[in-house]
Design a protein around this motif. Structure first.
Motif, PDB file in Angstrom:
ATOM      1  N   HIS A  15       0.840  -1.204   0.000  1.00 28.35           N
ATOM      2  CA  HIS A  15       0.000   0.000   0.000  1.00 28.35           C
ATOM      3  C   HIS A  15       0.875   1.254   0.000  1.00 28.35           C
ATOM      4  N   HIS A  57      -6.520  -3.839   6.196  1.00 24.78           N
ATOM      5  CA  HIS A  57      -5.833  -3.013   5.189  1.00 24.78           C
ATOM      6  C   HIS A  57      -6.351  -3.206   3.773  1.00 24.78           C
ATOM      7  N   HIS A  84      -2.571  -3.439  -3.278  1.00 25.43           N
ATOM      8  CA  HIS A  84      -3.943  -3.267  -2.814  1.00 25.43           C
ATOM      9  C   HIS A  84      -4.865  -3.213  -4.041  1.00 25.43           C
ATOM     10  N   CYS A 106      -4.110   2.116  -5.202  1.00 26.14           N
ATOM     11  CA  CYS A 106      -3.172   1.981  -4.090  1.00 26.14           C
ATOM     12  C   CYS A 106      -2.266   0.784  -4.347  1.00 26.14           C
TER      13      CYS A 106
HETATM   14 ZN   LIG Z   1      -4.005   0.406   0.265  1.00 27.34          ZN
END
Ligand SMILES: [Zn+2]
Length: 239
Positions: free
Chosen positions: A29, A75, A137, A145
């Motif tokens: 990320h 996350h 991500h 991301c």
């Molecule tokens: Zn992220």
């Protein structure tokens, strides 16, 4: 590598007691901040209950861990669509890279990427995580991301390549030493030792052995010279 630890607020993660076999993915990320530090993030998640978290935060100087690997950090979850069939919070470790901004675009400092590569390699080794199980991500939920690795696919490919590169951890001196150990190379006919000199002179004279500048620039490895000398003794090259 040195990893600092500051436990996240209990409201930011799930205590899980995961075992080694439960951790299958690394999710990369970015913090979407401009000039934050790894410690800033660890401090923030320790004092603020936000129902979000990551296991690690990386900047160009330090790595801070906020959630133990055995616990589940929040996350990469979504209430929307998952685009990755298997990777979830429950089976992954989240790593956040601190970002910076220039001309309206996020970027990573080189040192931040270098530290993230080192951390990823450490975790891959520890949990037996394959390179294709290191994902963005974006690959899980299509969120932008980490932006520097989504908007620049080549930068992400380069990051992935560095995860499997063997010589990454070697210094330039170590590489030189390894090359020196692996073979002796005679640059010119003059550099060839007495036991091989007559053979080399003969082959150069016959025009069978050529350097870039006649007998200069031969770059003849010792193993090859040995074979030439044996052949010469066997009479293969004539008188
Ligand atoms: Zn992220």
């Amino acid at each position: 590598m040195e990893i600092h630890f500051r436990q996240a607020n209990a409201g930011n993660y799930l205590s899980a007691a995961r075992g080694k076999k439960d951790i299958l993915y690394l999710v990369i990320h970015f913090t979407a901040n401009d000039g934050d530090t790894a410690q800033n993030n660890a401090d923030y998640f320790a004092r603020t209950s936000t129902s979000t978290s990551a296991h690690y935060f990386v900047d160009e100087n330090e790595v801070w861990q906020s959630v133990h690997d055995a616990d589940i950090a929040w996350h990469c979850g979504t209430r929307g669509t998952y685009f990755h069939p298997y990777c979830r919070n429950a089976n992954s470790i989240g790593v956040e890279l601190c970002s910076r901004m220039k001309d309206g675009k996020y970027y990573f400092r080189q040192g931040t990427v270098d530290n993230a590569v080192q951390l990823a390699r450490t975790l891959m080794q520890k949990y037996g995580i394959a390179p294709d199980h290191v994902v963005r991500h974006y690959d899980v939920t299509h969120k932008n991301c980490p932006a520097p690795f989504v908007e620049n696919a080549a930068a992400w490919q380069d990051f992935k390549r560095r995860l499997i590169e063997e010589v990454d951890d070697m210094t330039a001196d170590e590489v030189k030493k390894l090359i020196a150990q692996s073979k002796t190379v005679y640059g010119t006919a003059d550099a060839v030792p007495a036991w091989g000199r007559a053979t080399v002179d003969k082959l150069v004279q016959k025009g069978w052995l050529k350097g870039e500048g006649g007998s200069d620039g031969l770059n003849l490895p010792e193993e090859v010279l040995r074979v030439l000398v044996i052949n010469d003794r066997a009479g293969i090259y004539g008188e």
